[in-house]
Design a protein around this motif. Structure first.
Motif, short mmCIF file in Angstrom:
data_model
loop_
_atom_site.label_atom_id
_atom_site.label_comp_id
_atom_site.label_asym_id
_atom_site.label_seq_id
_atom_site.Cartn_x
_atom_site.Cartn_y
_atom_site.Cartn_z
N SER A 355 0.84 -1.19 0.00
CA SER A 355 0.00 0.00 0.00
C SER A 355 0.88 1.25 0.00
O SER A 355 2.09 1.17 0.23
CB SER A 355 -0.91 0.02 1.24
OG SER A 355 -0.13 0.28 2.40
N LEU A 356 0.24 2.39 -0.22
CA LEU A 356 0.96 3.65 -0.09
C LEU A 356 1.36 3.93 1.34
O LEU A 356 2.27 4.70 1.60
CB LEU A 356 0.11 4.80 -0.64
CG LEU A 356 0.28 5.13 -2.12
CD1 LEU A 356 -0.65 6.26 -2.54
CD2 LEU A 356 1.73 5.49 -2.44
N THR A 357 0.69 3.29 2.29
CA THR A 357 1.08 3.44 3.69
C THR A 357 2.51 2.94 3.90
O THR A 357 3.31 3.56 4.62
CB THR A 357 0.12 2.66 4.60
OG1 THR A 357 -1.21 3.16 4.40
CG2 THR A 357 0.51 2.81 6.07
N ASP A 358 2.87 1.83 3.24
CA ASP A 358 4.24 1.33 3.31
C ASP A 358 5.21 2.35 2.73
O ASP A 358 6.30 2.58 3.27
CB ASP A 358 4.37 0.01 2.54
CG ASP A 358 3.64 -1.14 3.21
OD1 ASP A 358 3.38 -1.05 4.42
OD2 ASP A 358 3.32 -2.12 2.51
N ALA A 359 4.84 2.96 1.61
CA ALA A 359 5.70 3.96 0.99
C ALA A 359 5.88 5.18 1.91
O ALA A 359 6.97 5.74 2.01
CB ALA A 359 5.12 4.40 -0.35
N GLU A 360 4.80 5.57 2.58
CA GLU A 360 4.89 6.70 3.52
C GLU A 360 5.84 6.40 4.67
O GLU A 360 6.60 7.27 5.10
CB GLU A 360 3.50 7.02 4.06
CG GLU A 360 2.60 7.73 3.06
CD GLU A 360 1.20 7.93 3.58
OE1 GLU A 360 0.65 9.03 3.38
OE2 GLU A 360 0.63 7.00 4.19
N LYS A 361 5.82 5.17 5.16
CA LYS A 361 6.73 4.80 6.23
C LYS A 361 8.18 4.94 5.79
O LYS A 361 9.04 5.42 6.54
CB LYS A 361 6.45 3.37 6.70
CG LYS A 361 5.12 3.21 7.40
CD LYS A 361 4.86 1.73 7.71
CE LYS A 361 3.50 1.54 8.38
NZ LYS A 361 3.20 0.10 8.62
N LEU A 362 8.46 4.51 4.57
CA LEU A 362 9.82 4.62 4.05
C LEU A 362 10.24 6.07 3.90
O LEU A 362 11.32 6.47 4.36
CB LEU A 362 9.92 3.91 2.70
CG LEU A 362 9.87 2.38 2.75
CD1 LEU A 362 9.53 1.80 1.38
CD2 LEU A 362 11.19 1.82 3.26
N VAL A 363 9.40 6.87 3.29
CA VAL A 363 9.71 8.28 3.09
C VAL A 363 9.88 8.97 4.45
O VAL A 363 10.80 9.79 4.64
CB VAL A 363 8.63 8.97 2.25
CG1 VAL A 363 8.79 10.49 2.27
CG2 VAL A 363 8.69 8.47 0.80
N GLY A 364 9.02 8.64 5.40
CA GLY A 364 9.13 9.24 6.72
C GLY A 364 10.44 8.91 7.40
O GLY A 364 10.94 9.68 8.23
N ALA A 365 11.04 7.75 7.05
CA ALA A 365 12.32 7.35 7.62
C ALA A 365 13.50 7.83 6.78
O ALA A 365 14.65 7.53 7.11
CB ALA A 365 12.38 5.83 7.74
N GLY A 366 13.20 8.58 5.71
CA GLY A 366 14.27 9.12 4.88
C GLY A 366 14.69 8.24 3.73
O GLY A 366 15.76 8.44 3.15
N ILE A 367 13.85 7.26 3.35
CA ILE A 367 14.18 6.35 2.26
C ILE A 367 13.22 6.58 1.10
O ILE A 367 12.04 6.19 1.16
CB ILE A 367 14.09 4.89 2.72
CG1 ILE A 367 15.02 4.63 3.91
CG2 ILE A 367 14.42 3.94 1.56
CD1 ILE A 367 14.90 3.23 4.49
N PRO A 368 13.66 7.22 0.01
CA PRO A 368 12.82 7.33 -1.18
C PRO A 368 12.74 5.98 -1.87
O PRO A 368 13.53 5.07 -1.59
CB PRO A 368 13.57 8.36 -2.05
CG PRO A 368 15.00 8.23 -1.63
CD PRO A 368 14.99 7.83 -0.18
N LEU A 369 11.79 5.80 -2.76
CA LEU A 369 11.64 4.53 -3.46
C LEU A 369 11.33 4.75 -4.92
O LEU A 369 10.89 5.83 -5.32
CB LEU A 369 10.57 3.67 -2.80
CG LEU A 369 9.14 4.22 -2.73
CD1 LEU A 369 8.14 3.06 -2.70
CD2 LEU A 369 8.95 5.06 -1.46
N ILE A 370 11.58 3.72 -5.70
CA ILE A 370 11.31 3.74 -7.14
C ILE A 370 10.18 2.78 -7.41
O ILE A 370 10.25 1.60 -7.04
CB ILE A 370 12.56 3.36 -7.94
CG1 ILE A 370 13.69 4.35 -7.68
CG2 ILE A 370 12.24 3.32 -9.43
CD1 ILE A 370 15.04 3.92 -8.24
N THR A 371 9.11 3.25 -8.02
CA THR A 371 7.94 2.41 -8.25
C THR A 371 7.68 2.24 -9.74
O THR A 371 8.04 3.09 -10.55
CB THR A 371 6.68 3.02 -7.59
OG1 THR A 371 6.40 4.30 -8.20
CG2 THR A 371 6.88 3.20 -6.10
N SER A 372 7.05 1.13 -10.08
CA SER A 372 6.73 0.82 -11.47
C SER A 372 5.22 0.83 -11.64
O SER A 372 4.50 0.22 -10.86
CB SER A 372 7.29 -0.56 -11.83
OG SER A 372 7.04 -0.85 -13.19
#
Length: 471
Positions: A355-372
């Motif tokens: 979910s986007l909730t997982d992505a928010e957790k990463l961003v909140g911890a300072g980890i950007p991500l690459i999505t397809s």
């Protein structure tokens, strides 16, 4: 954009090669990509799907990796030893034997010494319809590695040892050409470039466990060796869906990371031997943005081959360093993660999020991500194009929960930052089925992402990664 007539890569994702800015989707390409997994013709009911209050979504993916000294020692070694430095890894000690390999892309036949490491059996917590192997390694000129996976089915039979990649950091005269391997199947599952897929998920057949085998190669009579720091696999069983449940924003006040902005479009026509030039470089361009966010960059020596008149030569370098000579493209997912991990103390994995909730957790911890993701022009407001497969970087969220993305399919570096509507983004990223411009059912992306992070993440980053199954 996916090339028309290309072989289907995987059952839930079309080729992630990039898009031409403001271009309409290629119906032919999208239809071909969707052909690997036919879908029913029933159109979903319109409307907003919501997560019921108190409902917890079922787990659809599991990543498991081997990276610690204890992990490496738990495997079966033939000719390798564990190098226990600040970052444990495996290297060639005494070769287990030698083998001949004819490079299909150069015709060169050579003899190589080799050693192997085989993981323990990993029982999947999510019996899988798909599996993707990714690795972190360094291969000096004159060395290379091969990654294989052997799975056990729910009917107690086993797959063959599938080659999931033959990889080298460079493509110089003393190295092989990095490559995926086509035409691998046992009539129950097949490998599409970088993804092992069960041929008929509707039959109920699943992968329930697997082993990974790494083979490290070097030129005979030398002391050269690859070093492998991490290997792992993501197994998943994402349900067929045109629409996914909506999540609620989880970052109070929003959060945005300072990530460099690079456009693939300014490289149009440059080095067409690497997947027709910059128009198809969404994956390496996205990778380079995140690599530089972590403070890593190629050396002047790395970039010496690039035309000095070209802006952002590091993007050209990333395209060359991720190019899969069999797939004839830069969109091989594990090859991108492996490229990122060639930089000092940087790790890269390919996984799926729920979910986007997982992505928010990463961003909140300072980890950007690459999505397809793949979508029609009308399905993502503000993009200005449609695509059969495209990579972007998620760098933040607004206070309202909308996605802040660095979209490489932009006219220039100053136009890369976009804000996309949360609901639209969530659906085009997590769904597995969609309709193309002809109304035909084609495949969606199913939540695939690349995660790049330091070998020694902060405590907060480690907590989030662990929550997502990455240790």
């Amino acid at each position: 954009m996916s090339r028309s007539g290309s072989t289907p890569r995987r059952s839930v994702l079309t080729a992630a090669l990039g898009v031409a800015g403001a271009a309409a989707i290629s119906t032919t390409a999208a239809s071909a990509a969707g052909a690997a997994r036919p879908a029913g013709a029933r159109r979903p009911e319109p409307g907003r799907a919501a997560v019921p209050k108190g409902h917890k979504a079922a787990k659809v993916a599991e990543y498991h990796g081997w990276s610690s000294g204890a992990d490496w020692k738990a495997g079966t070694a033939k000719g390798v030893r564990v190098q226990s430095k600040t970052r444990p890894g495996i290297v060639i000690a005494t070769p287990a034997g030698s083998t001949d390999y004819t490079d299909p892309h150069t015709g060169t036949k050579a003899t190589w010494e080799y050693a192997t490491w085989t993981s323990p059996v990993r029982e999947l917590s999510v019996p899988a319809t798909e599996a993707i192997v990714s690795w972190n390694a360094r291969t000096p000129a004159g060395t290379w590695i091969q990654a294989e996976l052997k799975g056990t089915y729910s009917d107690s039979t086993s797959t063959p040892w599938y080659v999931m990649g033959r990889w080298a950091s460079d493509d110089g005269p003393s190295s092989i050409r990095r490559t995926s391997v086509d035409d691998q199947s046992d009539n129950k599952s097949s490998v599409w470039t970088d993804t092992l897929s069960v041929d008929d998920p509707a039959s109920g057949l699943r992968l329930v466990s697997y082993r990974i085998r790494l083979t490290l190669h070097r030129k005979p009579g030398t002391t050269l060796t690859p070093t492998v720091w991490r290997v792992g696999a993501m197994g998943s069983d994402v349900p067929d869906r045109f629409e996914v449940p909506a999540s609620e924003p989880g970052l109070s006040g929003g959060h945005e990371l300072t990530v460099p902005s690079y456009s693939q479009e300014i490289h149009k026509g440059q080095y067409p031997e690497y997947d027709n030039g910059g128009e198809a470089w969404c994956s390496p361009t996205s990778s380079q943005m995140i690599i530089e966010y972590w403070g890593r960059e190629p050396t002047a020596e790395d970039l010496a081959w690039v035309n000095p008149d070209y802006a952002d030569p590091q993007v050209c370098h990333a395209a060359r360093a991720t190019f899969d000579y069999q797939y004839d493209g830069c969109g091989n997912w594990p090859f991108n993660a492996a490229y990122a991990a060639t930089y000092r103390d940087l790790q890269g994995v390919v996984t799926r999020l729920g979910s986007l909730t997982d992505a928010e957790k990463l961003v909140g911890a300072g980890i950007p991500l690459i999505t397809s993701q793949s979508f029609l022009k009308t399905e993502l407001d503000g993009a200005g194009y449609g695509t059969a497969g495209h990579l972007m970087t998620v760098v933040g969220f607004t206070a309202d929960g909308d996605v802040i993305a660095n979209d490489p399919a932009s006219s220039g570096n100053d136009a890369v930052r976009h804000i996309y509507k949360r609901r639209q983004w969530e659906n085009i990223w997590l769904r597995t089925k969609r309709y193309n411009t002809d109304g035909k059912v084609v495949s969606g992306t199913g939540g695939v992402c690349y995660l790049y992070f330091p070998a020694k993440p902060t405590a907060a980053q480690s907590r989030v990664l662990k929550e997502l199954g990455i240790r």
